[in-house]
Design a protein around this motif. Structure first.
Motif, short mmCIF file in Angstrom:
data_model
loop_
_atom_site.label_atom_id
_atom_site.label_comp_id
_atom_site.label_asym_id
_atom_site.label_seq_id
_atom_site.Cartn_x
_atom_site.Cartn_y
_atom_site.Cartn_z
N ALA A 115 46.73 31.40 27.68
CA ALA A 115 46.63 31.35 29.14
C ALA A 115 45.54 30.33 29.45
O ALA A 115 44.55 30.24 28.72
CB ALA A 115 46.24 32.72 29.68
N GLU A 195 34.71 28.70 34.00
CA GLU A 195 33.98 27.45 34.25
C GLU A 195 33.44 27.45 35.68
O GLU A 195 33.99 28.11 36.56
CB GLU A 195 34.92 26.24 34.06
CG GLU A 195 35.52 26.14 32.68
CD GLU A 195 36.59 27.19 32.40
OE1 GLU A 195 37.24 27.67 33.33
OE2 GLU A 195 36.76 27.55 31.21
N ASN A 237 46.29 30.41 36.54
CA ASN A 237 45.48 30.29 37.77
C ASN A 237 45.04 28.85 37.87
O ASN A 237 45.02 28.14 36.86
CB ASN A 237 44.25 31.20 37.67
CG ASN A 237 43.40 30.86 36.44
OD1 ASN A 237 43.75 31.26 35.31
ND2 ASN A 237 42.35 30.10 36.62
#
Ligand code: HPA
Length: 275
Positions: A115, A195, A237
């Motif tokens: 992912a 991040e 995402n």
């Protein structure tokens, strides 16, 4: 003096050899969202990681820890249900131990899945991205330390980590399955925090298309041993700062679950092609 990293690998390999007679040709590492892929495998044998002496055990919730041996179509495969991540606190050599172990089991091809967060603004959550190259300079190289000549050379070439031959097979499979697929560069960070928006901009400025917390290190270890590698990310995402929404592991899991059946279709077609 014997290299302790190699000694541990040999211990694991001897343990597997005693318990498993199956000879896989392709290795498959299942990322988030493909956790149930074992259902698609004609299972011949399984081996829990906890039954392998010295094997690093994953602590991530929802990661079953076992090797599944069997067939997809005519292709003999070994799938890793649950992988070890660097952010769990393992050394890089432990993170790539399972990859090396699959190479010792005899795999010729490694299929990596994960992912990832989309960095390329033309992507959207739910897209798939075939990995064409990676940037792994934010994590320690898994080959640091005394080189194990039995595994590979000190300074292995990385000019084609993701096999061009396998990339063209993946393109064909995606077309077959009528599944659109992006192509791009995967940037590995350590995690476990997602991040920052600035780090995502850095990844983009460097040419990255997706960010994640795995895969590149495993690809390096596999290439070191001469294994042919390919990888597909599920963009669960958009990476931090691209939308104004905060990142949430639940969203990652939900997207992975939403597109899991498509991901399974694509992987199945790919594995059948690799017979
Ligand atoms: N960043 C890093 N790893 C990930 C992400 C992300 O946005 N999504 C899924 N894995």
């Amino acid at each position: 003096m014997e290299n302790p990293i190699f000694a541990k690998l040999v211990t694991c390999a001897e343990c597997v050899k005693k318990k498993i007679s199956f000879k896989p040709k392709v290795g498959l590492i299942l990322g988030s969202g493909l956790g149930n892929y074992a259902d698609k495998i004609k299972i011949v044998e399984t081996l829990d990681y906890s039954d392998i002496d010295g094997f690093p055990i994953s602590t991530v919730k929802g990661h079953k820890g076992r090797f599944v041996f069997g067939y997809v179509g005519e292709t003999p495969i070994v799938a890793m249900q649950g992988r070890v991540h660097y952010y769990e606190g393992y050394s890089m050599s432990d993170v790539v131990l399972p990859t090396r172990l699959m190479a010792i089991m005899g795999i010729k091809v490694l299929v990596l899945t994960n992912a990832a967060g989309g960095v390329n603004v033309s992507y959207k959550a739910g897209d798939f991205m075939m990995i064409t190259d990676h940037i792994a300079t934010s994590v320690p190289n898994p080959l640091i330390g005394p080189n194990v000549e039995d595994l590979g050379t000190r300074f292995p070439d990385m000019s084609e980590v993701y096999s061009v031959r396998l990339q063209s097979i993946i393109r064909k499979c995606a077309l077959n399955c009528d599944i659109p697929i992006q192509e791009g560069i995967y940037v590995q960070f350590t995690g476990p925090s997602y991040e920052t928006p600035a780090e995502v901009r850095m990844a983009r400025a460097l040419g990255g298309d997706a960010v994640g917390m795995s895969t590149a290190c495993e690809a390096i270890a596999a290439r070191h041993m001469g294994i042919e590698v390919c990888g597909i990310s599920c963009i669960t995402n958009m990476a931090a700062g691209i939308s104004d929404q905060a990142l949430d592991h639940k969203e990652v899991q939900e997207t992975a679950d939403r597109v899991a059946s498509q991901f399974e279709l694509l992987i199945t077609d790919l594995l059948k092609e690799l017979a």
